[in-house]
Structure formats: C-alpha cells, structure tokens
Write an enzyme that holds these catalytic residues in place. Structure first.
Site, PDB file in Angstrom:
ATOM      1  N   GLU A   1       2.190   4.738   5.844  1.00 34.54           N
ATOM      2  CA  GLU A   1       1.243   4.404   6.900  1.00 34.54           C
ATOM      3  C   GLU A   1      -0.195   4.634   6.436  1.00 34.54           C
ATOM      4  OE1 GLU A   1       0.465   5.358  11.631  1.00 34.54           O
ATOM      5  OE2 GLU A   1       1.520   6.819  10.374  1.00 34.54           O
TER       6      GLU A   1
ATOM      7  N   CYS B   1      10.251   8.654   7.742  1.00 33.40           N
ATOM      8  CA  CYS B   1       8.900   9.178   7.926  1.00 33.40           C
ATOM      9  C   CYS B   1       8.944  10.656   8.311  1.00 33.40           C
ATOM     10  CB  CYS B   1       8.158   8.383   8.997  1.00 33.40           C
ATOM     11  SG  CYS B   1       6.468   8.982   9.281  1.00 33.40           S
TER      12      CYS B   1
ATOM     13  N   LYS C   1      15.779   2.765   5.557  1.00 32.82           N
ATOM     14  CA  LYS C   1      15.114   3.760   4.697  1.00 32.82           C
ATOM     15  C   LYS C   1      15.484   5.147   5.213  1.00 32.82           C
ATOM     16  CE  LYS C   1      12.201   5.523   1.698  1.00 32.82           C
ATOM     17  NZ  LYS C   1      10.741   5.439   1.839  1.00 32.82           N
TER      18      LYS C   1
ATOM     19  N   ASN D   1      14.470   6.450  -4.364  1.00 26.82           N
ATOM     20  CA  ASN D   1      13.036   6.545  -4.115  1.00 26.82           C
ATOM     21  C   ASN D   1      12.613   8.013  -4.187  1.00 26.82           C
ATOM     22  OD1 ASN D   1      11.076   6.792  -1.238  1.00 26.82           O
ATOM     23  ND2 ASN D   1      10.339   5.694  -3.024  1.00 26.82           N
ATOM     24  N   GLY D   2      11.364   8.246  -4.564  1.00 29.64           N
ATOM     25  CA  GLY D   2      10.811   9.590  -4.554  1.00 29.64           C
ATOM     26  C   GLY D   2      10.407  10.082  -5.930  1.00 29.64           C
TER      27      GLY D   2
ATOM     28  N   GLY E   1       6.534   3.968  -4.573  1.00 30.62           N
ATOM     29  CA  GLY E   1       5.595   4.200  -3.479  1.00 30.62           C
ATOM     30  C   GLY E   1       4.253   4.631  -4.013  1.00 30.62           C
ATOM     31  N   ARG E   2       3.987   5.929  -3.922  1.00 29.27           N
ATOM     32  CA  ARG E   2       2.699   6.452  -4.395  1.00 29.27           C
ATOM     33  C   ARG E   2       2.493   6.196  -5.882  1.00 29.27           C
ATOM     34  NH1 ARG E   2       3.358  12.409  -3.141  1.00 29.27           N
ATOM     35  NH2 ARG E   2       5.528  11.841  -3.580  1.00 29.27           N
TER      36      ARG E   2
END
EC number: 1.3.1.-
Length: 328
Positions: free
Chosen positions: A2, A95, A137, A197-198, A221-222
């Site tokens: 977000e 989230c 997710k 993921n992660g 992601g990041r």
C-alpha cells in the site's frame, strides 16, 4: 504494498519485460459494492483493458487485489472489477498493518482458516462464472504457524488457482529472516501452484528462496524497489546459464526515480507529495546500495522538488557536491 506500488511504479518496473505479472495495491472492501472510480484509481490500466485484462504499457498483466472479510461484499466487488475488465483477482490475507487488522482485514483472517476459505469461495464462484481467476496472498499465520497449512488448504479448497506465501507470520512483520523452508510444507500439502515471497533482495536470495521452498516462482516486493534491475538480473542469469549482470549503476536507479517524478508531475500531483514519495523510494534503495545511502543522507531534508531531482541526477563518478537543503 500500500502506498508504494501504483500504476506509475508498475509501468516503470515492468518496462524491461522481465516481470511475468504485477499486482495492484489493495482495494479495501467493507460492506458495499464500490463504484468504478475506486477500481480505476487503484488500477488505471482497467480503462484500456481488452480480452487479456489490464496490462502495463509494455503488456505485463496486472492482477487486481481485493482486501476484506465479508464474503458477500468481496463477491460483489469481484463482479464489479471483472465487469470493468479485470481477469485476474488476488485476495489479500497477508497485510500486517495494525489498522487493517483491527478492522478485520488482511492477516487477521489467518486466525480462522474457515473464514479464509469462505472469502476465497465467494470470489472464486463469481470469477469462474465470468472467466476470471483468483489467487490468494497468505502469510505463515497470525501469531504463530499452527494453522498455516490449514489456511493454505482452505484457500485452495475455496477455489484459489494459485497461492502466494510471504514466509513470515503477521507477528514477525518484515523482520528477518524469512522462513522459506516453511513454504515447502505448504507446497507439499496443496496441489495449487505456490509462489514464495519475502526477503528476496538479490539473485542469491532468489535462488535460496526457490531451493528451500521448492517453488518454481517467486514474488518480488521491496526487492524490486531496492534494485529495479532485480527481475532483469534473474532473467539474465536463467537465460545465460549462470552469467551474472554487473551491479545496477546509480544512473539506472536515478533514471527510474526521475521518470517517476516526471509522471507524477504530468498527472498534476502536488510537489510536496512527489518529494515525499521519492524519499520513500530512495529510503528503500539505501539499505542495499551505498550510493543510494549517500544520496538519501544528503537529500533527506530537501523539501523542494527541483534540487532533489538535481541531487539524484548528479553523476556518481563526480564529487558529491549535493545542493544544500532548501529551508523549510
């Protein structure tokens, strides 16, 4: 993610064609069918969606993500999204934000696997009738991992065609390490494809995550914000049989940031918000790149856009004579 992955970011990070697909920021669903403008704000690509669904300017598919807990409301909004052109929907059960969880959204549902299943089933029923697909997710649980497998099985039973698993619990947030080996347990328990993921910041982390999880695919992601060439780096390594690209130069990072600012300016965004967004992105970059760290330190108090952009664009090979911060 977000407040970070908007349409402009998706366009820039998918420009080299190295990503298989992108996901929008979540559309928050409470108890009502949202108007089209809400979906178009989160996913402007819907405005030009064809039979393939929404795409970035370089034709990378875009998945529209919903976040909520009420099955009926989720189903109604899934129908709205599909009517507008969405062909791929994702449900956010990952989230970890306290505000979201307090309002019964995101990872809060992971405490009760049956609720995960009901939410997925409601959306999957609508999607199947309209020719769309649904993914989920997940995390490894809320406070602990005791029901991680049950949540994954519930999502699959509800009709999720794919599971994306962030390899930490909600309590663990984003604190390292990510437990990629635990995703292997989920992969062994379900038939649906699982994406790990992660903490995938580098090529080495990509390979380790795949090896420990047994997954064929990863979600970035990041890591993509920290290194805009990360997907390209992975693709090159795969295609070349192990050849590594050189480190991403500062000029490439600065180009992405400056193009992002130009897009926001063209859209009429206020300068102070553009400055804030650029600093947010640069802050993510600085943890993985010495040059980005130096720029962030020099520019963190800058409040005007022009000198901030000048500081970003300054060649890395020249002395670091960054402009002095503009007085607040």
């Amino acid at each position: 993610m977000e407040g970070v992955i908007d349409a402009d970011t998706r366009a820039l990070l998918s420009a080299d064609g190295a990503l298989d697909w992108c996901v929008t920021e979540f559309v928050r669903v409470v108890d009502a069918r949202l108007p089209p403008r809400v979906f178009l704000r989160h996913c402007p690509e819907l405005a030009e969606a064809g039979t393939a669904g929404p795409l970035t300017p370089t034709a990378t598919p875009v998945t529209l993500q919903l976040l909520g807990s009420d099955p009926a409301a989720l189903a109604a909004n899934a129908e709205q999204a599909i009517t507008l052109g969405a062909t791929r929907l994702d449900l956010n059960f990952g989230c970890p934000a306290k505000m979201v969880n307090r309002h019964d959204g995101g990872a809060s549902l992971l405490r009760t696997p049956v609720r995960v299943g009901r939410a997925v089933a409601a959306v999957a029923e609508v999607a199947a009738a309209r020719g769309a697909t649904v993914s989920a997710k997940l995390r490894l649980g809320f406070d602990d991992r005791r029901v991680a497998l049950a949540c994954a099985l519930a999502a699959e039973a509800g009709g999720a065609h794919e599971l994306v698993v962030h390899a930490r619990t909600r309590r663990e947030g984003y604190r390292p390490p990510a437990h990629w080996e635990w995703v292997a347990k989920i992969r062994a328990a379900v038939s649906a494809p699982v994406v790990v993921n992660g903490d995938i910041w580098t090529l080495e982390a990509y390979w380790k995550a795949r090896t420990l999880s047994g997954c064929d695919d990863v979600m970035l992601g990041r890591g993509m914000l920290a290194d805009p060439w990360l997907a390209r780096r992975i693709r090159h390594w795969q295609a070349s049989g192990g050849e590594r690209l050189a480190a991403t130069p500062w000029s490439a990072r600065a180009e992405v940031l400056c193009h992002y600012a130009a897009r926001k300016q063209a859209a009429g965004m206020a300068e102070k918000f553009i400055v804030s967004l650029l600093k947010q992105w640069l802050n993510i970059m600085r943890g993985r790149d010495a040059e980005a760290a130096a720029r962030f330190t020099a520019l963190r108090r800058e409040t005007a856009l022009a000198p901030l952009l000048a500081g970003l664009a300054h060649p890395a090979t020249e002395p670091a004579t960054y402009p002095a911060p503009t007085p607040a």
